[in-house]
Design a protein around this motif. Sequence first.
Motif, PDB file in Angstrom:
ATOM      1  N   LEU A 155      -4.280  39.444  52.519  1.00 22.88           N
ATOM      2  CA  LEU A 155      -2.997  39.156  53.154  1.00 22.88           C
ATOM      3  C   LEU A 155      -2.527  40.403  53.890  1.00 22.88           C
ATOM      4  N   ASP A 156      -2.754  40.426  55.200  1.00 20.04           N
ATOM      5  CA  ASP A 156      -2.510  41.631  55.986  1.00 20.04           C
ATOM      6  C   ASP A 156      -1.073  41.745  56.482  1.00 20.04           C
ATOM      7  N   PHE A 157      -0.490  40.628  56.907  1.00 20.97           N
ATOM      8  CA  PHE A 157       0.870  40.664  57.440  1.00 20.97           C
ATOM      9  C   PHE A 157       1.632  39.411  57.031  1.00 20.97           C
ATOM     10  N   VAL A 158       2.927  39.586  56.799  1.00 19.70           N
ATOM     11  CA  VAL A 158       3.866  38.469  56.679  1.00 19.70           C
ATOM     12  C   VAL A 158       4.950  38.709  57.719  1.00 19.70           C
ATOM     13  N   VAL A 159       5.075  37.788  58.656  1.00 22.06           N
ATOM     14  CA  VAL A 159       6.008  37.937  59.773  1.00 22.06           C
ATOM     15  C   VAL A 159       7.013  36.799  59.729  1.00 22.06           C
ATOM     16  N   ASP A 160       8.281  37.132  59.709  1.00 20.69           N
ATOM     17  CA  ASP A 160       9.360  36.143  59.678  1.00 20.69           C
ATOM     18  C   ASP A 160      10.089  36.187  61.011  1.00 20.69           C
ATOM     19  N   LEU A 161      10.044  35.103  61.775  1.00 16.05           N
ATOM     20  CA  LEU A 161      10.633  35.069  63.114  1.00 16.05           C
ATOM     21  C   LEU A 161      12.128  34.752  63.041  1.00 16.05           C
ATOM     22  N   HIS A 162      12.923  35.588  63.704  1.00 19.15           N
ATOM     23  CA  HIS A 162      14.376  35.405  63.772  1.00 19.15           C
ATOM     24  C   HIS A 162      14.807  35.507  65.233  1.00 19.15           C
ATOM     25  N   SER A 163      16.115  35.364  65.451  1.00 16.89           N
ATOM     26  CA  SER A 163      16.694  35.710  66.747  1.00 16.89           C
ATOM     27  C   SER A 163      17.986  36.474  66.495  1.00 16.89           C
ATOM     28  N   HIS A 164      18.437  37.183  67.515  1.00 12.44           N
ATOM     29  CA  HIS A 164      19.594  38.077  67.375  1.00 12.44           C
ATOM     30  C   HIS A 164      20.725  37.586  68.273  1.00 12.44           C
ATOM     31  N   SER A 165      21.948  37.793  67.802  1.00 16.19           N
ATOM     32  CA  SER A 165      23.097  37.262  68.550  1.00 16.19           C
ATOM     33  C   SER A 165      23.411  38.049  69.812  1.00 16.19           C
ATOM     34  N   THR A 166      22.967  39.314  69.892  1.00 19.53           N
ATOM     35  CA  THR A 166      23.294  40.130  71.069  1.00 19.53           C
ATOM     36  C   THR A 166      22.077  40.783  71.719  1.00 19.53           C
ATOM     37  N   ALA A 167      21.048  41.114  70.953  1.00 22.67           N
ATOM     38  CA  ALA A 167      19.885  41.800  71.522  1.00 22.67           C
ATOM     39  C   ALA A 167      19.126  40.881  72.473  1.00 22.67           C
ATOM     40  N   MET A 168      18.628  41.446  73.558  1.00 21.32           N
ATOM     41  CA  MET A 168      17.971  40.647  74.601  1.00 21.32           C
ATOM     42  C   MET A 168      16.473  40.907  74.686  1.00 21.32           C
ATOM     43  N   ASN A 169      15.937  41.721  73.774  1.00 22.06           N
ATOM     44  CA  ASN A 169      14.514  42.022  73.832  1.00 22.06           C
ATOM     45  C   ASN A 169      13.855  41.617  72.517  1.00 22.06           C
ATOM     46  N   ALA A 170      12.598  41.984  72.353  1.00 23.75           N
ATOM     47  CA  ALA A 170      11.882  41.701  71.113  1.00 23.75           C
ATOM     48  C   ALA A 170      11.746  42.986  70.312  1.00 23.75           C
ATOM     49  N   PHE A 171      11.882  42.891  69.005  1.00 22.01           N
ATOM     50  CA  PHE A 171      11.796  44.058  68.149  1.00 22.01           C
ATOM     51  C   PHE A 171      11.448  43.600  66.740  1.00 22.01           C
ATOM     52  N   CYS A 172      11.160  44.565  65.859  1.00 23.99           N
ATOM     53  CA  CYS A 172      10.797  44.261  64.475  1.00 23.99           C
ATOM     54  C   CYS A 172      11.673  45.046  63.513  1.00 23.99           C
ATOM     55  N   TYR A 173      12.030  44.403  62.411  1.00 25.58           N
ATOM     56  CA  TYR A 173      12.590  45.081  61.253  1.00 25.58           C
ATOM     57  C   TYR A 173      11.484  45.075  60.197  1.00 25.58           C
ATOM     58  N   VAL A 174      11.051  46.251  59.777  1.00 27.27           N
ATOM     59  CA  VAL A 174       9.858  46.363  58.941  1.00 27.27           C
ATOM     60  C   VAL A 174      10.203  46.952  57.576  1.00 27.27           C
ATOM     61  N   ASN A 175       9.709  46.327  56.527  1.00 27.62           N
ATOM     62  CA  ASN A 175       9.808  46.878  55.176  1.00 27.62           C
ATOM     63  C   ASN A 175       8.548  47.686  54.882  1.00 27.62           C
TER      64      ASN A 175
END
Length: 214
Positions: A155-175
């Motif tokens: 199990l290499d990655f677990v990715v949870d897709l969200h959207s942001h109320s103000t941000a207009m680009n793509a980014f990651c929050y990483v643990n």
Amino acid sequence: DLQRYLHSIDQMELPFYKREVLCRSMQHRRLDMLIIGHDPRTPNSTDSSTRRARSVVCITARVHPGETPASYMCHGLIEYLISNDANAKKLRKNVTFIVIPMLNPDGVFLGNYRTAFCGLDLNRQYDAPSAWCTPENFHLKEMLKNLAGSPHASLDFVVDLHSHSTAMNAFCYVNLLENDLAKMQQELLFLRLFSTHSKQFSLSSSKVCCDPTK
């Protein structure tokens, strides 16, 4: 719409694709789980030439019902992964993708913004999920634990897709995993590779966190 879309893929009878019900929600809606690539739960998924476990990436979306862009991202991802694109074929050959396109079906149906039928934010229920009150979290966590402990899967990655109320680009929050230096390096390398290959991805907007409560 999701069920119609997934049914249309079922009708294609793709040899590398299967759809299962991971569990039922409190209101008895399906929690669909898509497996794209070799099923990592079987011994046949192990690379016989190198005896390496099958690489697995798990992707979930729509834990927050109001974040509808997550469904669009997940739809595009599924479309690409099952396509005839040469890189998609290469990905399927080497990696299995487990996709849960709607993690909170009750909340979406009810028109909630962040919560499920039980009134809880499912994105805050992974520490000790209830099989009765938050079956989505409970069964997802059990599935991931089984994969992490399987000799046939990595199990290499677990990715949870969200959207942001103000941000207009793509980014990651990483643990970050402080107790696993190799995994930590992989996660940070992934962010840099993502930034290099995608103009839409913002490395500066991404955040890393070692707080266990997050």
